[in-house]
Every structure is written in structure tokens, then in C-alpha cells.
Design an enzyme around this catalytic site. Structure first.
Site, PDB file in Angstrom:
ATOM      1  N   SER A  92       0.837  -1.188   0.000  1.00 12.25           N
ATOM      2  CA  SER A  92       0.000   0.000   0.000  1.00 12.25           C
ATOM      3  C   SER A  92       0.886   1.257   0.000  1.00 12.25           C
ATOM      4  O   SER A  92       1.748   1.396  -0.862  1.00 12.25           O
ATOM      5  CB  SER A  92      -0.950  -0.042   1.198  1.00 12.25           C
ATOM      6  OG  SER A  92      -1.944   0.940   1.086  1.00 12.25           O
ATOM      7  N   ASP A 194      -9.442  -4.671  -5.732  1.00  9.83           N
ATOM      8  CA  ASP A 194      -8.974  -3.754  -4.694  1.00  9.83           C
ATOM      9  C   ASP A 194      -9.900  -2.547  -4.646  1.00  9.83           C
ATOM     10  O   ASP A 194     -10.025  -1.802  -5.625  1.00  9.83           O
ATOM     11  CB  ASP A 194      -7.540  -3.308  -5.005  1.00  9.83           C
ATOM     12  CG  ASP A 194      -6.874  -2.566  -3.856  1.00  9.83           C
ATOM     13  OD1 ASP A 194      -7.586  -1.897  -3.079  1.00  9.83           O
ATOM     14  OD2 ASP A 194      -5.631  -2.646  -3.738  1.00  9.83           O
ATOM     15  N   HIS A 224      -7.304  -5.496  -0.963  1.00 12.06           N
ATOM     16  CA  HIS A 224      -6.174  -4.591  -0.768  1.00 12.06           C
ATOM     17  C   HIS A 224      -5.048  -5.208   0.059  1.00 12.06           C
ATOM     18  O   HIS A 224      -3.896  -4.814  -0.071  1.00 12.06           O
ATOM     19  CB  HIS A 224      -6.658  -3.307  -0.080  1.00 12.06           C
ATOM     20  CG  HIS A 224      -5.618  -2.244   0.037  1.00 12.06           C
ATOM     21  ND1 HIS A 224      -4.983  -1.694  -1.063  1.00 12.06           N
ATOM     22  CD2 HIS A 224      -5.063  -1.636   1.128  1.00 12.06           C
ATOM     23  CE1 HIS A 224      -4.109  -0.779  -0.664  1.00 12.06           C
ATOM     24  NE2 HIS A 224      -4.123  -0.747   0.661  1.00 12.06           N
TER      25      HIS A 224
END
Length: 248
Positions: A92, A194, A224
Site C-alpha cells: 500500500s 482492490d 487490498h
């Protein structure tokens, strides 16, 4: 005080080092399973803790993106001191820091896991208030409880500081501003489902880096949280194979 299990981790191995960087409001523990996998493949692994994470959300609200980047730089310095080469894997927001680090230091290879150049519409970023009214303001951060993962993974913050969201936006802007300087080989991993980091982010990174070796690996049902989701073993294996390769 650092929350139990939220500490950085160091897994000694071979001459090749891998720096693991967690994401916004996350913890090093989210990458511990991946770290164990990479250590078994012969790597020396360091999972850093970004400043203000794994303590209190109020602590995080006092940090800037540069504080987080300094945590990454410190981790790189540790690994560079004991390994012949250092590659970087970031989940991320950590993926953005991995790209940024490669523009500052001689990074061998970069792997991004669900790096967010574009935040998914349903996250409501367009409703973020101006920075000047965000100080001391927090919003809930829901996440389902995960099974089969290190216990600390389920101790992530359940609130996020709005001023921290502005810092995340600044990280994205900084990355977009210098992504053309990225020349290290890059593996971009992203799931098509995602709903936090829009999958268009992967295409953007692929199109903007100047790496001669660059590849997108798509997942289908990981959402995610690639390092702890259903397809994580595939994520680990693909990342390890990429990190072990040379002269492609």
C-alpha cells in the site's frame, strides 16, 4: 509504548537483503508471513515500523510523511550495513515509499503490493476537509478480523487521523513527481478487486517508471491486503522469484 507484536522484525539470512514496508495505519506484522517466506529463500529481511504506527493513533497524527520516509531510510541503512544488496517490498503506502527510496539509494529491485496512486472512489477522499481543520480529528477505520495471521495484524488502528490522510495524499503527490526517476527493476502486484487502491494505480506505475525490467502481476481475489489475503502464497512466491532473478 509500542503495542505487543507491533515491533519491527529482523530475520537474518544470506547476503541479499529485503526491506519490507507496511502501509498507512498498518504494522510490520502484516508482512511477517512474507518475511518468514523470504528468509526461507535465503534472504536477510527487515520489517520496519513507520513512525507513529503501532503505538497510538494520536501519536500517528503528529507525524509527517517525511517522518515515515525517515523510518524507511533508517531501515535501508541497517540492511545496507550487513548485506551486499538491498531490495524493497512495500504494501500500500509502503509501496510508494519503496519507489521513492529507489530514487535515493542503490536499490536492487522493487516490489509494490497494492500501491495507491489512485484512491478508490468509494473511500470518499473527495470529502476530505481542508488540512487546517483536520488537526485532532479522527474517523473510524473498519476492517474485518483476519484469521491465520500473526495476532498483531488484528491490532491495527480502528481510527485514522484526518491530518494523516493529507500526509498520505502528499506521499502520492511526491511519488508522482519523481516516479520517472525510478530505474530499478519493478514488480507491480495488484488485485483487480482492490477497493482501496484503484487498480488503475498499477497501470500508472508501469507506464511512468523508467525501469527496463518492469511487470504487472494481477491477482483476482485479494482485495487490498495482499500480504495476508487468500492469495498470499502466490504473492510470496512471485515476489521471491522476482527478487532472486538477476540479469533479466
Amino acid at each position: 509504548m509500542i503495542l505487543p507484536g507491533a515491533e519491527p522484525f529482523f530475520l537474518p539470512g544470506g547476503e541479499k537483503g529485503v526491506l519490507l514496508i507496511h502501509g498507512f495505519t498498518g504494522l510490520p506484522a502484516e508482512l511477517l508471513l512474507m518475511g518468514d517466506f523470504l528468509q526461507k529463500k535465503g534472504f536477510t529481511v527487515l520489517g520496519v515500523r513507520l513512525a507513529g504506527h503501532g503505538t497510538t493513533v494520536e501519536d500517528m497524527s503528529r507525524m509527517t510523511w517525511e517522518d515515515w520516509m525517515d523510518s524507511v531510510r533508517d531501515g535501508y541503512a541497517v540492511l545496507a550495513g550487513c548485506c551486499s544488496s538491498v531490495s524493497v517490498v512495500g504494501h500500500s503506502m509502503g509501496g510508494l515509499f519503496a519507489l521513492l527510496l529507489s530514487t535515493e539509494e542503490p536499490v536492487d529491485r522493487v516490489v509494490t503490493l497494492a500501491a495507491p496512486i489512485y484512491i478508490a472512489e468509494e473511500r470518499g477522499l473527495r470529502y476530505l476537509p481542508p488540512r487546517e481543520v483536520c488537526t485532532g480529528q479522527f474517523v473510524p477505520k473498519a476492517r474485518r478480523r483476519l484469521s491465520g495471521v500473526p495476532p498483531a495484524v488484528n491490532r491495527t488502528y480502528r481510527r485514522m487521523p484526518l491530518v494523516g490522510v493529507h500526509e498520505l495524499v502528499d506521499v502520492i503527490g511526491r511519488t508522482k513527481g519523481c516516479i520517472s526517476q525510478v530505474t530499478a527493476p519493478v514488480l507491480i502486484m495488484h488485485s483487480r478487486d482492490d477497493h482501496t487502491a484503484d487498480p488503475r494505480s498499477a497501470e500508472y506505475i508501469y507506464g511512468q517508471v523508467k525501469s527496463k525490467i518492469r511487470r504487472i502481476f494481477w491477482l483476482e481475489k485479494s482485495g487490498h491486503l495482499l500480504p495476508v489475503a487468500a492469495e498470499r502464497e502466490t504473492v510470496f512466491a512471485e515476489a521471491a522469484a522476482f527478487l532472486q532473478a538477476s540479469g533479466e
